[in-house]
Design an enzyme around this catalytic site. Structure first.
Site, short mmCIF file in Angstrom:
data_model
loop_
_atom_site.label_atom_id
_atom_site.label_comp_id
_atom_site.label_asym_id
_atom_site.label_seq_id
_atom_site.Cartn_x
_atom_site.Cartn_y
_atom_site.Cartn_z
CG ASP A 14 -1.77 -1.23 1.36
OD1 ASP A 14 -2.38 -1.63 0.36
OD2 ASP A 14 -1.79 -1.81 2.46
CD GLU A 15 4.78 -0.48 0.08
OE1 GLU A 15 5.32 -1.32 0.81
OE2 GLU A 15 4.13 -0.78 -0.96
CE LYS A 17 3.57 -2.38 -4.53
NZ LYS A 17 2.98 -2.11 -3.21
N GLY A 18 1.36 1.95 -7.59
CA GLY A 18 0.63 2.09 -8.83
C GLY A 18 0.83 3.46 -9.46
CB ALA A 40 -2.12 -6.22 -4.23
N GLY A 41 -4.43 -3.94 -4.63
CA GLY A 41 -4.99 -2.95 -5.53
C GLY A 41 -4.03 -1.79 -5.72
CG HIS A 42 -0.91 -1.39 -7.83
ND1 HIS A 42 0.06 -1.94 -8.66
CD2 HIS A 42 -0.61 -1.82 -6.59
CE1 HIS A 42 0.89 -2.67 -7.93
NE2 HIS A 42 0.50 -2.61 -6.68
CD GLN A 225 0.61 -8.94 -2.48
OE1 GLN A 225 1.45 -9.43 -3.22
NE2 GLN A 225 -0.66 -8.99 -2.78
CB THR A 240 1.46 -11.99 0.54
OG1 THR A 240 0.49 -12.33 -0.45
CG2 THR A 240 2.84 -11.89 -0.07
CE LYS A 332 -1.63 7.65 0.62
NZ LYS A 332 -2.67 6.94 1.39
#
Length: 431
Positions: A14-15, A17-18, A40-42, A225, A240, A332
């Site tokens: 969740d950093e 990356k997308g 995982a979601g981007h 991840q 994971t 962020k």
């Protein structure tokens, strides 16, 4: 040789990356996903428009970029088809630019049933999976009973492998979890229906990517991840089911490690974690709640609230070592705007002894207390700033101090969710 990059998460996922992969792909030829599944979601924001990707590589929103799903990914045909259908509403070229490895293991409905049954039966000892069948699918791969994408092309073989897999999984579902069994005939029909939509995308991804890299084409390999969730090197067992580190690219795509020469690690300006497991710098107070609220810290895939805490440089330095990270991206930083004082962890106190290495043992990590260093915060907003010199002086000092401790340049700073909210430092030659 052209620079070929791996982008990895340096924390617990969740950093961001997308967004970074999308930003970097402007001058690249291809983006390849090398592990994980649709757990995982981007999230990408371009001119205010949000897109959430789960399987399709984050380069898909660049119309000149080809995208590949490598064999290290466990693939849900249903999830892939749904994602493609959404993307095609705004771009009809999606399927022309997407290739799927013929040897990807397939996530089947019984994997999802097993995943949820295990979590439900584990009570307080549950791992905190997404319940999407990722772990059981990887188990079948290792046990050599996986159904793979190429099996979809031979109906008789698919039927045989499906019946064999169900002999095992139905027994477990019925006799251990007291759950309904799956019909091989019904599953076969469902799988073949989805197969017709996927078959045109299937190819030898290893061969395609290797040949294009040999021609001098520039590629980026996208991980899901984060390093601290790696099945071997993460906070086991709260991890994971795949290898998230940069070294997994070679096996997860089928390319020579000699063709990859840059590793970009993505880290938030603070820390978050979804699910259970040790988290030394977690803030279970109003500061943690404030970070979660300002950072909109909810999972893109599951919607689960993320646990929040101060940046952990002990963990980050382990990620740098494991991945061979050559450049860092800090995301962020705008979430920290308005805070009087910032803390970051530089070492741990373990039973009265100061340690500076991230422990391997989960029990040891759980017993570690963070030792913090503090810096003054800043009141001016950093949101949307695109030049390092325009950051508040204390924000610049924060970045420079992190860089000093980590001994790796922080070359990219994200100041907001949109593609344009990005600072590039040190004349980074990434494109």
């Amino acid at each position: 040789m052209a620079d070929n990059w791996v982008v990895v998460g340096s924390q617990w996922g969740d950093e961001g990356k997308g967004k970074i992969v999308d930003w970097l792909t402007e001058g690249l030829d291809g983006v390849v996903r090398f592990q994980g599944g649709h757990n995982a979601g981007h999230t990408l924001v371009i001119s205010g428009q949000k897109t959430i990707l789960h399987l399709v590589p984050s380069g898909i929103l660049r119309k000149n970029v080809e995208c590949y799903i490598g064999n290290g990914v466990v693939l849900s045909p249903e999830a892939l088809v749904q994602e493609i259908n959404i993307l095609e509403r705004s771009d009809s070229s999606v399927t022309e630019r997407l290739k799927v490895s013929s040897i990807c293991p397939i996530i089947m409905p019984y994997h999802i049933a097993l995943d949820n049954a295990r979590e439900g039966s584990n009570g307080v000892k549950k791992i905190g999976t997404t319940g999407r069948g990722i772990g059981p699918a990887y188990e079948d791969k290792v046990a050599r009973r996986a159904i793979r994408i190429h099996d979809l092309f031979t109906e008789s073989l698919l039927k045989q492998k499906l019946e064999s897999a169900l002999d095992f999984h139905n027994f477990v579902l019925k006799n251990y979890f007291r759950l309904e069994q799956f019909s091989a005939t019904k599953l076969f029909d469902q799988t073949m229906f989805l197969a017709e939509k996927i078959k045109p995308l299937v190819d030898d991804v290893s061969k395609l990517v290797s040949e294009k890299m040999a021609e001098g084409k520039k590629f980026l390999f996208e991980g899901a991840q984060g390093t601290l969730l790696d099945i071997d090197h993460g906070t086991y067992p709260y991890v994971t089911s795949s290898n998230c580190v940069a070294g997994a690219v070679s096996a997860g795509v089928g390319v020579s490690p000699l063709l990859i020469n840059k590793v970009l690690g993505i880290s938030k300006a603070y820390c978050t974690r979804v699910g259970l497991g040790p988290f030394p710098t977690e803030l279970e107070n109003n500061t943690g709640k404030m970070i979660a609220q300002k950072g909109h810290e909810f999972g893109a895939t599951t919607g689960r609230a993320r646990r929040c805490g101060w940046l952990d440089l002990v963990a980050l330095k382990k990620s740098i070592r494991l991945n061979g990270i050559t450049n860092l991206c800090l995301t962020k930083i705008d979430v920290l705007d308005g805070m009087d004082e910032l803390s970051f962890c530089t070492s741990y106190d373990f039973n009265g002894e100061e340690i500076s290495d991230f422990p391997i043992d989960e029990g040891v990590i759980s017993s570690c207390k963070p030792i913090f260093e503090q810096l003054p915060g800043w009141s001016k907003s950093t949101r949307g700033i695109t030049k390092f010199d325009e950051l508040p002086i204390n924000a610049k000092k924060y970045v420079e101090r992190l860089e000093e401790i980590c001994e790796v340049p922080i070359d990219i700073i994200s100041t907001g969710p949109d593609r344009k909210d990005t600072i590039i430092r040190n004349s980074l030659e990434i494109l």
